[in-house]
Design an enzyme around this catalytic site. Structure first.
Site, short mmCIF file in Angstrom:
data_model
loop_
_atom_site.label_atom_id
_atom_site.label_comp_id
_atom_site.label_asym_id
_atom_site.label_seq_id
_atom_site.Cartn_x
_atom_site.Cartn_y
_atom_site.Cartn_z
N TYR A 124 -5.07 -18.26 19.03
CA TYR A 124 -6.13 -18.14 18.02
C TYR A 124 -5.81 -17.23 16.85
O TYR A 124 -6.54 -17.22 15.86
CB TYR A 124 -7.43 -17.71 18.71
CG TYR A 124 -7.94 -18.80 19.62
CD1 TYR A 124 -8.59 -19.91 19.08
CD2 TYR A 124 -7.73 -18.76 20.98
CE1 TYR A 124 -9.04 -20.94 19.89
CE2 TYR A 124 -8.16 -19.78 21.81
CZ TYR A 124 -8.81 -20.87 21.26
OH TYR A 124 -9.24 -21.89 22.05
N PHE A 416 -18.28 -16.70 27.49
CA PHE A 416 -19.04 -17.86 26.99
C PHE A 416 -18.07 -18.96 26.61
O PHE A 416 -16.87 -18.76 26.54
CB PHE A 416 -19.92 -17.48 25.80
CG PHE A 416 -19.19 -16.82 24.65
CD1 PHE A 416 -18.64 -17.59 23.63
CD2 PHE A 416 -19.04 -15.44 24.60
CE1 PHE A 416 -17.97 -16.98 22.58
CE2 PHE A 416 -18.37 -14.83 23.55
CZ PHE A 416 -17.82 -15.59 22.54
#
Length: 416
Positions: A124, A416
């Site tokens: 990322y 999450f």
């Protein structure tokens, strides 16, 4: 032809779930019941898939979130989740296409940052995300702690008490406790009603997937709840019929030092429990130092956790506070057009102003490094030593060191 990347429809959601399972190396099947459970809580306008020959081969989802920054303010965030690419379609730019669409839409909506929990470290950074919080887990050898084995609750001087409660009680008490803590703990995110329903068993993610934990609440002398801990325990005995049970903490919220101390002492005092796993905590958590012998707590996990990608520099830098007054002009490089530019930051412990500028820059960095610095957890000096921040004005790194760092480390307890 290249796979078609787009938001999905409700009819495509079961196939999207199958592709998500495939990417996460879970059984590549889905049920109507799973789709029915999840679809009402999925924003299809923020759910993308890549389709090849009518089959979903990559997944991406985001949702609205709030992130607490240094100083206690909450900024709107674009929470990225469920990112997968099937092994047959790797290295075709599918993630890049989905990420670009999502981040551009997030900035258009006014979301200041994007967040994610990275399954793999190398992925990322190239999209502008930087690791902004870290997490640590300890394993406690209870007999070695030096705690009084006769301990049976908070001291008379403390005036508090600990009670075991039910999941229903946690759904009533937990949200307010969590909001009190996240109002002062940078790095934390909001939890909605569904989070509490799923994590207390009111809504089960699937058949046979829920095991009820134990819950204990600390109340102060006035009877107000100041802390909560959830834990499970195994059932293990030695050859000589000696208990060797482990308690695993699933989560702990404490809004006062008294609550924090009492809850950790409580879980270390449970009969038959000889080992306690702390769950994921902040790297500077007080836990080891709450024990008479801190060496009884050994680190078993230490890793990056929440990653942050700044989407809009001005509101992001103005939302947080700074340890000391200072001024810096930052030259931010971004492979997209989202944040590239030069920004002048005037900061004080009470707030800051940030404006685009044409001034000469004091520091130059990629937007990834800005994300890493944003929550005050990383040292500008360390990043400069690594060659990831360029000092253009002598002394600018030292100025940034004083301004950006926070007294306690950033912490995000949620996945999450």
């Amino acid at each position: 032809m290249a796979p078609d990347v787009r938001t999905i429809t409700a009819a495509e959601f079961p196939d999207w779930l199958r592709a998500k399972h495939t990417g996460f190396l879970q059984p590549p099947t889905g049920t109507e019941q799973e789709a029915e459970r999840r679809l009402p809580h999925t924003d299809l306008a923020r759910t993308q898939g890549a389709f090849d020959g009518g089959r979903c081969v990559a997944t991406f989802r985001s949702f609205a979130q709030e992130l607490t920054v240094v100083g206690g303010a909450a900024v709107p965030a674009d929470a990225v989740s469920n990112v997968t690419v099937s092994p047959t379609h790797r290295r075709r730019g599918l993630l890049s296409r989905m990420m670009a669409a999502d981040l551009a839409a997030a900035k258009e909506r006014g979301e200041v940052v994007a967040t994610l929990i990275s399954a793999e470290y190398p992925i990322y950074g190239r999209y502008g995300f930087g690791p902004a919080t870290w997490t640590t887990e300890w394993e406690i050898d209870v007999p070695r702690t030096g705690l009084d084995p006769r301990w049976s609750g908070p001291s008379a001087q403390d005036g508090g008490r600990i009670d075991l409660v039910s999941g229903a009680d946690v759904r009533k008490l937990g949200p307010a406790l969590h909001d009190r803590l996240r109002a002062r703990q940078h790095g934390m995110i909001n939890r909605d009603a569904r989070w509490w329903a799923v994590n207390t068993g009111e809504v089960q993610p699937g058949p046979g997937t829920w095991t009820e934990p134990f819950y204990a609440v600390y109340s102060n002398a006035a009877g107000e709840a100041d802390g909560l801990i959830a834990y499970r325990a195994d059932d293990k005995w030695g050859d000589a019929k000696q208990p060797l049970n482990r308690a695993t903490v699933l989560g702990q919220i404490a809004v006062t030092p008294a609550a924090e101390r009492a809850l950790w002492h409580f879980v270390c005092s449970i009969d038959w429990v000889t080992t306690v796993r702390s769950g994921y905590r902040a790297p500077d958590d007080l836990l080891p130092l709450l024990l008479p012998d801190p060496r009884a707590a050994r680190v078993v996990t230490h890793a990056d956790w929440l990653w942050v990608r700044v989407l809009d520099v001005v509101p992001a830098l103005e939302a947080r506070t700074y340890a000391v007054p200072g001024a810096l002009t930052l030259d931010i490089h971004d492979t997209t057009s989202l944040t590239t530019g030069r920004y002048h930051l005037e900061a004080t412990p009470d707030g800051a102003t940030c404006t685009p500028t044409t001034r000469s820059a004091d520091l130059a960095m990629d937007v990834r490094e800005l994300g890493t610095l944003y929550l005050g957890d990383e040292s500008p000096s360390r990043l400069a030593a690594l060659g990831r921040i360029e000092e253009l004005t002598p002394g600018a790194v030292a100025t940034a060191e004083g301004m950006f760092r926070a007294g306690r480390r950033a912490w995000c307890p949620d996945v999450f």
